[in-house]
Design a protein around this motif. Structure first.
Motif, mmCIF file in Angstrom:
data_model
loop_
_atom_site.group_PDB
_atom_site.id
_atom_site.type_symbol
_atom_site.label_atom_id
_atom_site.label_comp_id
_atom_site.label_asym_id
_atom_site.label_seq_id
_atom_site.Cartn_x
_atom_site.Cartn_y
_atom_site.Cartn_z
ATOM 1 N N GLY A 1 0.796 -1.217 0.000
ATOM 2 C CA GLY A 1 0.000 0.000 0.000
ATOM 3 C C GLY A 1 0.831 1.271 0.000
ATOM 4 O O GLY A 1 2.037 1.253 0.248
ATOM 5 N N PHE A 2 0.151 2.375 -0.263
ATOM 6 C CA PHE A 2 0.844 3.664 -0.346
ATOM 7 C C PHE A 2 1.452 4.124 0.973
ATOM 8 O O PHE A 2 2.539 4.716 0.963
ATOM 9 C CB PHE A 2 -0.102 4.725 -0.912
ATOM 10 N N PRO A 3 0.796 3.899 2.115
ATOM 11 C CA PRO A 3 1.455 4.347 3.349
ATOM 12 C C PRO A 3 2.861 3.747 3.505
ATOM 13 O O PRO A 3 3.805 4.440 3.884
ATOM 14 C CB PRO A 3 0.500 3.860 4.450
ATOM 15 N N ALA A 4 3.001 2.469 3.204
ATOM 16 C CA ALA A 4 4.318 1.830 3.308
ATOM 17 C C ALA A 4 5.311 2.501 2.363
ATOM 18 O O ALA A 4 6.465 2.760 2.729
ATOM 19 C CB ALA A 4 4.208 0.340 3.006
ATOM 20 N N ALA A 5 4.872 2.783 1.145
ATOM 21 C CA ALA A 5 5.766 3.411 0.172
ATOM 22 C C ALA A 5 6.142 4.822 0.612
ATOM 23 O O ALA A 5 7.309 5.228 0.542
ATOM 24 C CB ALA A 5 5.106 3.438 -1.200
ATOM 25 N N LEU A 6 5.160 5.573 1.071
ATOM 26 C CA LEU A 6 5.409 6.966 1.476
ATOM 27 C C LEU A 6 6.345 7.019 2.679
ATOM 28 O O LEU A 6 7.278 7.826 2.723
ATOM 29 C CB LEU A 6 4.086 7.663 1.800
ATOM 30 N N ASN A 7 6.118 6.157 3.662
ATOM 31 C CA ASN A 7 7.004 6.158 4.825
ATOM 32 C C ASN A 7 8.391 5.638 4.461
ATOM 33 O O ASN A 7 9.393 6.055 5.052
ATOM 34 C CB ASN A 7 6.378 5.345 5.959
ATOM 35 N N GLY A 8 8.466 4.746 3.495
ATOM 36 C CA GLY A 8 9.767 4.299 2.992
ATOM 37 C C GLY A 8 10.538 5.443 2.354
ATOM 38 O O GLY A 8 11.750 5.595 2.578
ATOM 39 N N ILE A 9 9.849 6.238 1.567
ATOM 40 C CA ILE A 9 10.516 7.402 0.960
ATOM 41 C C ILE A 9 10.985 8.372 2.045
ATOM 42 O O ILE A 9 12.072 8.950 1.948
ATOM 43 C CB ILE A 9 9.562 8.111 -0.033
ATOM 44 N N GLY A 10 10.191 8.520 3.087
ATOM 45 C CA GLY A 10 10.618 9.363 4.206
ATOM 46 C C GLY A 10 11.916 8.860 4.824
ATOM 47 O O GLY A 10 12.815 9.652 5.152
ATOM 48 N N ALA A 11 12.020 7.545 4.974
ATOM 49 C CA ALA A 11 13.255 6.957 5.514
ATOM 50 C C ALA A 11 14.420 7.187 4.560
ATOM 51 O O ALA A 11 15.536 7.513 4.985
ATOM 52 C CB ALA A 11 13.055 5.465 5.759
ATOM 53 N N ALA A 12 14.165 7.013 3.269
ATOM 54 C CA ALA A 12 15.229 7.223 2.280
ATOM 55 C C ALA A 12 15.713 8.676 2.309
ATOM 56 O O ALA A 12 16.915 8.938 2.218
ATOM 57 C CB ALA A 12 14.733 6.864 0.880
ATOM 58 N N ARG A 13 14.777 9.605 2.447
ATOM 59 C CA ARG A 13 15.175 11.011 2.484
ATOM 60 C C ARG A 13 16.143 11.260 3.631
ATOM 61 O O ARG A 13 17.169 11.910 3.466
ATOM 62 C CB ARG A 13 13.954 11.912 2.614
ATOM 63 N N GLU A 14 15.821 10.707 4.803
ATOM 64 C CA GLU A 14 16.707 10.888 5.958
ATOM 65 C C GLU A 14 18.103 10.345 5.677
ATOM 66 O O GLU A 14 19.105 10.968 6.024
ATOM 67 C CB GLU A 14 16.134 10.183 7.189
ATOM 68 N N VAL A 15 18.144 9.169 5.062
ATOM 69 C CA VAL A 15 19.446 8.559 4.765
ATOM 70 C C VAL A 15 20.191 9.392 3.723
ATOM 71 O O VAL A 15 21.388 9.684 3.877
ATOM 72 C CB VAL A 15 19.259 7.116 4.265
ATOM 73 N N ALA B 1 0.194 18.365 0.783
ATOM 74 C CA ALA B 1 1.546 18.196 1.307
ATOM 75 C C ALA B 1 2.236 16.978 0.720
ATOM 76 O O ALA B 1 3.454 16.945 0.587
ATOM 77 C CB ALA B 1 1.496 18.099 2.842
ATOM 78 N N VAL B 2 1.453 15.945 0.356
ATOM 79 C CA VAL B 2 2.070 14.717 -0.129
ATOM 80 C C VAL B 2 2.864 14.972 -1.410
ATOM 81 O O VAL B 2 3.901 14.337 -1.653
ATOM 82 C CB VAL B 2 1.026 13.593 -0.316
ATOM 83 N N LEU B 3 2.406 15.910 -2.217
ATOM 84 C CA LEU B 3 3.144 16.229 -3.442
ATOM 85 C C LEU B 3 4.425 16.987 -3.125
ATOM 86 O O LEU B 3 5.492 16.663 -3.636
ATOM 87 C CB LEU B 3 2.264 17.050 -4.389
ATOM 88 N N ASP B 4 4.294 18.009 -2.273
ATOM 89 C CA ASP B 4 5.482 18.774 -1.898
ATOM 90 C C ASP B 4 6.525 17.874 -1.254
ATOM 91 O O ASP B 4 7.710 17.963 -1.534
ATOM 92 C CB ASP B 4 5.104 19.889 -0.912
ATOM 93 N N SER B 5 6.050 16.992 -0.378
ATOM 94 C CA SER B 5 7.005 16.219 0.417
ATOM 95 C C SER B 5 7.743 15.188 -0.425
ATOM 96 O O SER B 5 8.781 14.681 -0.020
ATOM 97 C CB SER B 5 6.292 15.522 1.579
ATOM 98 N N LEU B 6 7.218 14.853 -1.587
ATOM 99 C CA LEU B 6 7.876 13.861 -2.433
ATOM 100 C C LEU B 6 8.649 14.496 -3.587
ATOM 101 O O LEU B 6 9.337 13.802 -4.334
ATOM 102 C CB LEU B 6 6.846 12.883 -2.994
ATOM 103 N N PRO C 1 8.971 12.272 -7.009
ATOM 104 C CA PRO C 1 7.757 12.950 -7.485
ATOM 105 C C PRO C 1 6.788 11.994 -8.179
ATOM 106 O O PRO C 1 5.578 12.213 -8.125
ATOM 107 C CB PRO C 1 8.304 14.013 -8.451
ATOM 108 N N ASP C 2 7.310 10.941 -8.808
ATOM 109 C CA ASP C 2 6.404 9.992 -9.467
ATOM 110 C C ASP C 2 5.492 9.283 -8.473
ATOM 111 O O ASP C 2 4.348 8.959 -8.791
ATOM 112 C CB ASP C 2 7.203 8.927 -10.234
ATOM 113 N N LEU C 3 6.012 9.016 -7.278
ATOM 114 C CA LEU C 3 5.169 8.373 -6.270
ATOM 115 C C LEU C 3 4.050 9.315 -5.844
ATOM 116 O O LEU C 3 2.919 8.893 -5.610
ATOM 117 C CB LEU C 3 6.013 7.952 -5.061
ATOM 118 N N GLY C 4 4.365 10.614 -5.773
ATOM 119 C CA GLY C 4 3.321 11.591 -5.496
ATOM 120 C C GLY C 4 2.266 11.587 -6.593
ATOM 121 O O GLY C 4 1.057 11.608 -6.314
#
Lengths: 283, 283, 283
Positions: free
Chosen positions: A123-137, B41-46, B51-54
């Protein structure tokens, strides 16, 4: 990379005659390669109350499992990042293994692709939170420039493109999936073709074998996707994976999702191998 | 609300002839309604790395799935909040969708009811952490006064009240559940009657159809509750839901828990539909 | 401890004739014992928007379930800590119940053992994050000195030690597990023997019955480990547990992982009990 490959191929199928010290030393060398740290934080962080767990993480997780031949370190990190992102309940380890993926030759753009791929299975929540983790790294690493992974629009019709990709992955089983769903949920079937295969699987940023390694890892780790796990074990074999690689990626999940997940994954692999008989057999 | 309803009913069953831009624009309008933000925010944050995930989140999640007719936006948000709270591993998205639920006509008291309902399917930790998320959302909104949802004591005996509610939801299947459990775990059966149905399902703050929509969403998303999913697909049909609505809520879970969860949910629905034959058929 | 034992054994199998106030008062007394707080935070923290959920947590979770005879409070906290650590999605509750475990007689070293045990069923990330939670709890308590749980190297060969421990837990079923896996994943089988049973189960810091209580709790709560749940229901019976204790620990999971998890666990127990016939019957 060279040292990683070296460590990797040095891995034996150890037997009980090997000492724990030997397993630990082999694991430590590999952990240094993956983690990029001379003094792995996992050992320091456990020294106060659970040093034995640190020892097990190194000796079993790295010395026994990740040191095995059969998959490259790059492939193993792709599987681990996918599984941890799909599970969605181990943020510190997801960050560590995204970092580790970068250390063994996975590109930042490929990390992003793996995480987008996660949307299909968890699902999208998993993908979105994964991208958040990648951003931090990515932000912590001076060697990574966070270039947007913004692919060109894919050519052609989404449904046609998806259907062709589904056939590439699933063979005739893909037709059966589509046919079996038309009765009561035709639109869900359409989304699988259009979104999962037309949008995600068709993206050029990650090769198809890596995608199927990630799919098998995710379905094994989630433990809630038995029919889909069988489809993608077949898929991995269809796109160039071997039976040994199927067994390897499922075995690897023992360390990240526990032995029940790995055992049930192997049971699914057994069913698929038996159904296929000698077709595509390489192990 | 008016604009939400408008967007909702405008949704087509799109075909491959529709462009991605059209899907994105439709999704963006809906996301603005749900999220209450002109610039989601989901678009900005990605934008920095994915951006494709957004784009996919908007075009697939909102443009394809949430735009579908068959359920109101209010019903869809009830299902999403229930599922994310039950999964317990997507706190940022749970907060977003609690906020979104308030934006499309779910009251704060109903949000609290959905989260209390979660305790039945995913345990008290899930419910307690869901309430924590709701508190954060409520505190940020000047239009929400955090009035305690403190119902009057329900009338009558818990067991009798629960048995009557169970019969309302499950029909004769409820008797079978109770009967089948009496052999080795009679007290667990009693808790289901007293707590799940007598305490929670009997609360007046959320209508029974909404509760069953949430139950089907939760069991589909968890992926570990196959027998209970079948019971509550029947339950949703018994309390006024249609087969189309069953398929809709399960399909919606593809975006929040992944395609395997949705596919396995549809397989459960197929079994239930076949068993029921023409009984209660409306689709 | 004395008051805890008193409350514990005072628990009735309540019937519908009991008032909610009586259930709440019994639960509150028990919650004070487990939580070590005169004014339990869970009630205060819910008073603003969901006081009824606080009441349910106390009356159902503590008054009905945790007050039951059949397991000691110590055993119940071992099961809860294991399950919450394995699920990995309820950090605040995991910390609370680690603290609660210490309050009812589980030693800090035993807490660490339970968390190491988690690695087998839910993977290393779950174990590592569990240790992180334990560290936070230990640091807040002046009565806990964080002594490293650093066992002496276990004697003998890992594989031989594991095989002996597996036989102790699983009886002849252990041989079958090993035999059934040799075909396509012999190394995964070896890891189960060497790591799960040779390294973890063989550690002296937690008795075997407590380990099996935790294993049954984890497999029930995860909901993704049905074959392993049956193995460890047998295991708990093999190492001195009774059928009543099996039913108790599974029933307890209703509060932490939801009713579907508990119901599916009871179905597994029914299968095991039927297979065993009168063997080891004590309930």
């Amino acid at each position: 990379m060279n040292s990683a490959e070296h460590v990797h191929h040095a891995s034996p199928h150890s037997s009980g005659s090997e000492t724990s010290d030997e397993r630990f030393e082999r694991g430590l060398a590999l952990l240094r390669t993956v983690g990029g740290q001379e003094h792995p934080a996992v050992l320091d962080s456990l020294a106060d109350i659970a040093p034995d767990l640190g020892h097990m993480t190194v000796a079993f997780g790295y010395g026994d499992v990740l040191s095995r031949p059969g998959l490259t370190l790059r492939e193993r990190q792709i599987a681990t990042v996918g599984a941890l992102a799909a599970m969605g309940n181990a943020a510190p380890q997801l960050r560590f293994h995204i970092d580790g993926a970068l250390n063994v030759g996975v590109s930042p753009a490929e990390v992003v692709e793996i995480l987008i791929h996660t949307a299909v299975y968890a699902g999208f929540p998993a993908a979105l939170n994964g991208i958040g983790a990648a951003r931090e790294v990515f932000e912590r690493r001076p060697d990574v420039t966070a270039t947007p992974v913004d692919s060109e629009p894919l050519p052609g019709d989404r449904y046609e493109r998806g259907l062709a990709k589904l056939a590439e992955v699933d063979g005739h089983a893909g037709d059966q999936v589509v046919a079996s769903m038309r009765d009561i949920a035709p639109d869900l079937t359409r989304y699988i073709v259009e979104f999962a295969f037309g949008d995600v699987y068709s993206r050029p940023g990650l090769d198809l074998k890596s995608r199927e390694l990630a799919s098998v890892a995710m379905c094994t780790a989630l433990g809630t996707a038995a029919p889909q796990l069988r489809v993608h074990i077949n898929g991995l074999l269809n796109v160039g994976g071997s039976r040994e690689e199927v067994v390897e990626v499922i075995t690897q999940m023992a360390g990240y999702a526990g032995f029940p997940a790995a055992l049930n994954g192997i049971a699914a692999a057994r069913e698929v191998f038996e159904e296929r008989g000698d077709e595509g057999r390489r192990v």
